[in-house]
Write a protein that holds these residues in place. Structure first.
Motif, short mmCIF file in Angstrom:
data_model
loop_
_atom_site.label_atom_id
_atom_site.label_comp_id
_atom_site.label_asym_id
_atom_site.label_seq_id
_atom_site.Cartn_x
_atom_site.Cartn_y
_atom_site.Cartn_z
N TYR A 139 0.82 -1.22 0.00
CA TYR A 139 0.00 0.00 0.00
C TYR A 139 0.85 1.27 0.00
CZ TYR A 139 -4.87 -1.42 0.13
OH TYR A 139 -6.11 -1.86 -0.23
N ILE A 140 1.99 1.24 0.74
CA ILE A 140 2.87 2.42 0.77
C ILE A 140 3.39 2.69 -0.65
CG2 ILE A 140 5.14 3.26 1.56
CD1 ILE A 140 4.50 1.84 4.28
N ILE A 141 3.85 1.63 -1.32
CA ILE A 141 4.36 1.81 -2.69
C ILE A 141 3.24 2.35 -3.59
CG2 ILE A 141 5.25 0.60 -4.75
CD1 ILE A 141 6.76 -1.27 -2.80
N LEU A 142 2.04 1.76 -3.50
CA LEU A 142 0.92 2.18 -4.36
C LEU A 142 0.56 3.65 -4.11
CD1 LEU A 142 -1.43 1.33 -6.33
CD2 LEU A 142 -2.78 0.97 -4.27
N PHE A 143 0.37 4.02 -2.84
CA PHE A 143 -0.10 5.37 -2.53
C PHE A 143 0.97 6.43 -2.75
CE2 PHE A 143 -3.75 3.88 0.45
CZ PHE A 143 -4.57 3.72 -0.65
N VAL A 144 2.22 6.14 -2.38
CA VAL A 144 3.28 7.14 -2.60
C VAL A 144 3.47 7.33 -4.11
CG1 VAL A 144 5.75 7.66 -2.30
CG2 VAL A 144 4.43 6.76 -0.39
N TYR A 145 3.49 6.22 -4.84
CA TYR A 145 3.69 6.29 -6.29
C TYR A 145 2.58 7.12 -6.97
CZ TYR A 145 3.90 4.86 -11.15
OH TYR A 145 3.94 4.88 -12.52
N THR A 146 1.33 6.79 -6.66
CA THR A 146 0.22 7.50 -7.34
C THR A 146 0.12 8.95 -6.85
OG1 THR A 146 -1.33 6.57 -5.73
CG2 THR A 146 -1.19 5.46 -7.84
N ALA A 147 0.38 9.19 -5.55
CA ALA A 147 0.30 10.57 -5.04
C ALA A 147 1.36 11.45 -5.69
CB ALA A 147 0.44 10.57 -3.53
N PHE A 199 11.44 -0.62 10.08
CA PHE A 199 11.98 0.66 9.60
C PHE A 199 12.60 0.62 8.21
CE2 PHE A 199 12.35 0.54 14.26
CZ PHE A 199 11.48 1.58 14.58
N ILE A 200 13.46 -0.37 7.99
CA ILE A 200 14.22 -0.35 6.73
C ILE A 200 13.33 -0.62 5.53
CG2 ILE A 200 16.21 -1.33 5.48
CD1 ILE A 200 17.45 -1.84 8.30
N LEU A 201 12.47 -1.65 5.62
CA LEU A 201 11.59 -1.97 4.47
C LEU A 201 10.64 -0.82 4.10
CD1 LEU A 201 10.58 -5.74 4.68
CD2 LEU A 201 11.71 -4.57 2.82
N PRO A 202 9.91 -0.21 5.09
CA PRO A 202 9.04 0.90 4.71
C PRO A 202 9.79 2.09 4.11
CG PRO A 202 8.47 0.10 6.89
CD PRO A 202 9.73 -0.58 6.50
N ALA A 203 10.99 2.38 4.66
CA ALA A 203 11.79 3.49 4.12
C ALA A 203 12.20 3.19 2.69
CB ALA A 203 13.01 3.72 5.00
N PHE A 204 12.61 1.96 2.46
CA PHE A 204 13.01 1.53 1.12
C PHE A 204 11.82 1.61 0.16
CE2 PHE A 204 13.71 -1.92 -2.00
CZ PHE A 204 14.86 -1.43 -2.59
N ILE A 259 9.22 3.64 0.32
CA ILE A 259 8.92 5.04 -0.01
C ILE A 259 9.89 5.55 -1.07
CG2 ILE A 259 8.90 7.41 0.90
CD1 ILE A 259 7.75 6.24 3.49
N ILE A 260 11.18 5.28 -0.84
CA ILE A 260 12.19 5.75 -1.80
C ILE A 260 11.94 5.13 -3.18
CG2 ILE A 260 14.68 5.73 -2.33
CD1 ILE A 260 15.09 5.71 0.80
N MET A 261 11.62 3.84 -3.18
CA MET A 261 11.37 3.14 -4.45
C MET A 261 10.15 3.72 -5.17
SD MET A 261 11.07 -0.92 -4.99
CE MET A 261 9.32 -1.09 -5.15
N ALA A 262 9.07 4.00 -4.39
CA ALA A 262 7.84 4.53 -5.00
C ALA A 262 8.08 5.92 -5.60
CB ALA A 262 6.74 4.59 -3.95
#
Lengths: 149, 80
Positions: free
Chosen positions: A18-26, B8-13, B15-18
């Motif tokens: 969900y983080i990847i989806l929402f950050v990417y689309t936002a 911590f590491i996976l969520p930070a990664f 965000i950076i990836m997205a």
């Protein structure tokens, strides 16, 4: 201490999806905000509220991302994910009943999907949110049971 | 250690990836001026992101949008 349960791993992996989806689309929407607003204005029932929705959707997506990062608020975050994805899917399904082609304002490569694929994609994320909610509630119930015994 | 990676590491990664993905797949279809024929007001100009090519005609409400004021070159929806 320091051990990871399988349910924790599932919850974390769904959070990351969900983080990847929402950050990417936002981020994709915010990079072309005026274009996103233009597309929204051309969508059925959206004309009058397009400026609010154009700012509101990426803002809500980023707020949910923030909540997903804090384990304490993950249950609220997954409920919000479920609500938002259900809203997107219901809107797409309703609009598709009236029109064969509607301009997609989803952000990034997601707008390259056809509408039917897009609805399936959303349905998959709805299932993930439901699974995460179920796992968190199960985990909480187990914890409270351990405390009482 | 395993918990630290998960928390911590996976969520930070992620965000950076997205953010990186959003920039990497950025498509810059700029907006342009389009024209449509209003039955009462005549030819009207609008700002549109419809490109010159595609399959589905670009519409502004019930009116078809064109690239030129003579309404000869049609514009198309960016994507279905």
């Amino acid at each position: 201490m320091g051990t990871t349960r399988p349910s924790n791993v599932i919850i974390t992996l769904i959070s990351i999806a969900y983080i990847i989806l929402f950050v990417y689309t936002a981020v994709s929407k915010l990079m072309h905000l005026s274009q996103f607003q233009l597309r929204l204005e051309r969508m059925p029932y959206m004309e009058s509220i397009a400026p609010w929705v154009a700012f509101g959707v990426p803002f809500v997506e980023l707020v949910i991302t923030g909540l997903l990062l804090i384990p304490k608020y993950r249950l609220i975050a997954f409920h919000a994910c479920l609500g938002l994805m259900t809203l997107f899917t219901a809107y797409s399904a309703i609009v598709l009943n009236f029109s064969e082609s509607i301009p997609c304002s989803c952000g990034g490569v997601i707008s390259a999907m056809g509408w039917k694929v897009h609805i399936l994609f959303n349905a998959f994320f709805i299932l993930l949110a439901l699974l995460a909610i179920f796992q968190i509630k199960k985990h909480k119930a187990q914890l409270s049971k351990q405390h009482t015994t | 250690m395993k918990t630290k990676i998960l928390k911590f590491i996976l969520p930070a990664f992620a965000i950076i990836m997205a953010v990186g993905l959003a920039f990497a797949t950025d498509e810059s279809n700029a907006t342009q001026t389009g024209y449509y024929n209003h039955p009462i007001l005549g030819v009207q100009s609008i700002s549109t992101d419809c490109p010159d090519f595609g399959t589905v005609q670009c519409m502004e409400g019930p009116y078809q949008v064109f690239k030129d004021q003579n309404l000869t070159i049609p514009l198309y929806e960016p994507r279905e």
